[in-house]
Motif scaffolding. Structure first.
Motif, PDB file in Angstrom:
ATOM      1  N   TYR A 237      14.209  23.752  15.670  1.00 18.58           N
ATOM      2  CA  TYR A 237      14.345  24.159  17.079  1.00 18.58           C
ATOM      3  C   TYR A 237      15.830  24.112  17.453  1.00 18.58           C
ATOM      4  O   TYR A 237      16.280  23.223  18.163  1.00 18.58           O
ATOM      5  N   PRO A 238      16.620  25.059  16.936  1.00 16.21           N
ATOM      6  CA  PRO A 238      18.070  25.032  17.176  1.00 16.21           C
ATOM      7  C   PRO A 238      18.420  25.280  18.636  1.00 16.21           C
ATOM      8  O   PRO A 238      17.779  26.092  19.316  1.00 16.21           O
ATOM      9  N   THR A 239      19.432  24.568  19.115  1.00 20.36           N
ATOM     10  CA  THR A 239      19.939  24.715  20.478  1.00 20.36           C
ATOM     11  C   THR A 239      21.466  24.767  20.420  1.00 20.36           C
ATOM     12  O   THR A 239      22.072  24.288  19.455  1.00 20.36           O
ATOM     13  N   PRO A 240      22.118  25.344  21.432  1.00 17.30           N
ATOM     14  CA  PRO A 240      23.590  25.399  21.419  1.00 17.30           C
ATOM     15  C   PRO A 240      24.237  24.023  21.298  1.00 17.30           C
ATOM     16  O   PRO A 240      25.258  23.870  20.628  1.00 17.30           O
ATOM     17  N   ALA A 241      23.648  23.030  21.961  1.00 21.03           N
ATOM     18  CA  ALA A 241      24.186  21.673  21.907  1.00 21.03           C
ATOM     19  C   ALA A 241      23.340  20.806  20.976  1.00 21.03           C
ATOM     20  O   ALA A 241      22.106  20.854  21.027  1.00 21.03           O
ATOM     21  N   ARG A 242      24.003  20.039  20.127  1.00 18.92           N
ATOM     22  CA  ARG A 242      23.277  19.118  19.254  1.00 18.92           C
ATOM     23  C   ARG A 242      22.669  17.989  20.078  1.00 18.92           C
ATOM     24  O   ARG A 242      23.304  17.459  20.996  1.00 18.92           O
ATOM     25  N   ARG A 243      21.437  17.632  19.743  1.00 16.99           N
ATOM     26  CA  ARG A 243      20.755  16.523  20.412  1.00 16.99           C
ATOM     27  C   ARG A 243      20.823  15.273  19.539  1.00 16.99           C
ATOM     28  O   ARG A 243      20.672  15.374  18.309  1.00 16.99           O
ATOM     29  N   PRO A 244      21.020  14.100  20.119  1.00 14.92           N
ATOM     30  CA  PRO A 244      20.983  12.870  19.326  1.00 14.92           C
ATOM     31  C   PRO A 244      19.568  12.593  18.831  1.00 14.92           C
ATOM     32  O   PRO A 244      18.601  12.746  19.585  1.00 14.92           O
ATOM     33  N   LEU A 245      19.446  12.204  17.573  1.00  8.87           N
ATOM     34  CA  LEU A 245      18.137  11.871  17.034  1.00  8.87           C
ATOM     35  C   LEU A 245      17.668  10.507  17.529  1.00  8.87           C
ATOM     36  O   LEU A 245      16.462  10.272  17.655  1.00  8.87           O
ATOM     37  N   ASN A 246      18.613   9.624  17.798  1.00 10.90           N
ATOM     38  CA  ASN A 246      18.276   8.290  18.282  1.00 10.90           C
ATOM     39  C   ASN A 246      18.848   8.102  19.680  1.00 10.90           C
ATOM     40  O   ASN A 246      20.057   7.960  19.861  1.00 10.90           O
ATOM     41  N   SER A 247      17.984   8.110  20.673  1.00  7.73           N
ATOM     42  CA  SER A 247      18.386   7.873  22.062  1.00  7.73           C
ATOM     43  C   SER A 247      17.841   6.551  22.572  1.00  7.73           C
ATOM     44  O   SER A 247      17.792   6.310  23.787  1.00  7.73           O
ATOM     45  N   ARG A 248      17.425   5.676  21.652  1.00  7.17           N
ATOM     46  CA  ARG A 248      16.924   4.364  22.061  1.00  7.17           C
ATOM     47  C   ARG A 248      18.054   3.562  22.704  1.00  7.17           C
ATOM     48  O   ARG A 248      19.171   3.528  22.177  1.00  7.17           O
ATOM     49  N   LEU A 249      17.757   2.900  23.810  1.00  7.51           N
ATOM     50  CA  LEU A 249      18.761   2.102  24.522  1.00  7.51           C
ATOM     51  C   LEU A 249      18.292   0.663  24.653  1.00  7.51           C
ATOM     52  O   LEU A 249      17.155   0.405  25.055  1.00  7.51           O
ATOM     53  N   ASP A 250      19.174  -0.257  24.325  1.00  7.81           N
ATOM     54  CA  ASP A 250      18.910  -1.686  24.514  1.00  7.81           C
ATOM     55  C   ASP A 250      19.226  -2.025  25.970  1.00  7.81           C
ATOM     56  O   ASP A 250      20.384  -1.968  26.393  1.00  7.81           O
ATOM     57  N   CYS A 251      18.198  -2.360  26.724  1.00  4.41           N
ATOM     58  CA  CYS A 251      18.339  -2.582  28.173  1.00  4.41           C
ATOM     59  C   CYS A 251      18.331  -4.060  28.553  1.00  4.41           C
ATOM     60  O   CYS A 251      18.215  -4.401  29.732  1.00  4.41           O
ATOM     61  N   SER A 252      18.441  -4.937  27.558  1.00  4.00           N
ATOM     62  CA  SER A 252      18.315  -6.374  27.829  1.00  4.00           C
ATOM     63  C   SER A 252      19.431  -6.912  28.714  1.00  4.00           C
ATOM     64  O   SER A 252      19.210  -7.830  29.507  1.00  4.00           O
ATOM     65  N   ALA A 253      20.633  -6.353  28.609  1.00  2.00           N
ATOM     66  CA  ALA A 253      21.744  -6.852  29.422  1.00  2.00           C
ATOM     67  C   ALA A 253      21.514  -6.587  30.905  1.00  2.00           C
ATOM     68  O   ALA A 253      21.847  -7.429  31.752  1.00  2.00           O
ATOM     69  N   LEU A 254      20.932  -5.441  31.226  1.00  2.95           N
ATOM     70  CA  LEU A 254      20.654  -5.135  32.632  1.00  2.95           C
ATOM     71  C   LEU A 254      19.630  -6.101  33.199  1.00  2.95           C
ATOM     72  O   LEU A 254      19.779  -6.591  34.326  1.00  2.95           O
ATOM     73  N   GLU A 255      18.589  -6.396  32.413  1.00  2.00           N
ATOM     74  CA  GLU A 255      17.571  -7.323  32.897  1.00  2.00           C
ATOM     75  C   GLU A 255      18.148  -8.717  33.081  1.00  2.00           C
ATOM     76  O   GLU A 255      17.826  -9.404  34.056  1.00  2.00           O
ATOM     77  N   ALA A 256      19.034  -9.129  32.186  1.00  2.50           N
ATOM     78  CA  ALA A 256      19.638 -10.449  32.299  1.00  2.50           C
ATOM     79  C   ALA A 256      20.564 -10.543  33.507  1.00  2.50           C
ATOM     80  O   ALA A 256      20.605 -11.567  34.199  1.00  2.50           O
TER      81      ALA A 256
END
Length: 278
Positions: A237-256
């Motif tokens: 599924y090619p697109t003009p802009a490359r998409r990141p395969l890994n968009s997982r975010l560590d959100c622990s700092a915000l919760e802390a």
């Protein structure tokens, strides 16, 4: 004061804080950073949230200069005005500042390496906000959805009613994030920062992490649609802009730091589907 009026996050902010002053393009066009800064200096609000951005990822590849003004120079100008006035500035950023390699969730302090123009423009905004030297919160998020504007959920619902099957990429991983939850997080953080809490760069995305294909399947299930989801690779599924395969975010700092947990996107999806089908 909120920059943005009709976008997904701005719409949800208006539902929760109707007393805020919302600035659309007719009042403060982010293509004119000086005008945005002037609006802040003229109004002298208690806090500023920038919920406006150039979000057309593929179009940014064709006009990186304009995307950089909107996503880079305008937030920097806003942040400088806020720093001069001694008020908190909260800015929404993106997982696209990362290259998307590996499988581990990205932490706020991890090295950045955007793959394309959109990510570079957003990174420039982050750098400008930090350089302003004032109290600020940069909130990186991912895969935003709501009942408003253009987003993956609305597209899937429309196509799911029209087709028997859809091809959806299954090798990109991330956390779908309800715009309503982002609005709640921003308002909570703004109140805490107004009371003296430190800001910084934080991550906020929905849980649990999933793929676009599995997200699409959940959308069909919640909406009661029989459309089949066929899983494909990003390369198919090619697109003009490359998409990141890994968009997982560590959100622990915000919760802390702010006691803001990751939202369950499945609950947010149920609310959006209900709103769209009423």
């Amino acid at each position: 004061m909120v920059f943005g009026r009709t976008g997904q996050v701005a719409t949800e902010l208006a539902r929760r804080a109707p007393e805020a002053r919302f600035l659309g393009r007719d009042v403060a066009d982010l293509m004119d950073p000086a005008a945005c800064a002037a609006a802040i200096r003229a109004q002298r609000p208690d806090a500023v949230i920038n919920a406006a951005a150039w979000t057309a990822v593929d179009k940014a590849e064709a006009d990186e200069a304009a995307a950089t003004v909107v996503n880079g120079e305008a937030p920097a100008a806003m942040a400088r005005a806020c720093a001069d006035l001694g008020i908190p500035f909260l800015h929404v950023s993106t997982d696209y500042v990362f290259a998307g390699e590996g499988e581990a969730p990205f932490r706020p302090e991890d090295p950045v390496a955007p793959l394309g123009a959109y990510g570079r423009s957003k990174l420039k905004g982050e750098e400008g906000v930090r350089a302003a030297g004032g109290a600020h919160l940069i909130l990186r998020t991912s895969w935003v959805f709501s009942a408003h504007g253009a987003n993956f959920v609305k597209t899937m619902l429309r196509l799911g009613r029209e087709r028997e099957a859809l091809n959806v990429v299954a090798d990109q991983h991330g956390g779908p994030t309800p715009a309503a939850a982002i609005a709640d997080a921003l308002l909570s953080a703004a109140a805490q920062m107004a009371a003296g809490a430190p800001g910084g760069t934080h991550h906020f995305s929905g849980a649990p992490d999933t793929t676009w294909a599995d997200f699409a399947a959940a959308i069909m299930e919640q909406a009661g649609l029989s459309c089949r989801i066929d899983r494909i690779a990003t390369a198919d599924y090619p697109t003009p802009a490359r998409r990141p395969l890994n968009s997982r975010l560590d959100c622990s700092a915000l919760e802390a730091a702010f006691a803001i947990p990751r939202p369950d996107w499945r609950q947010g999806l149920a609310e959006v589907v209900k709103e769209l089908t009423v």
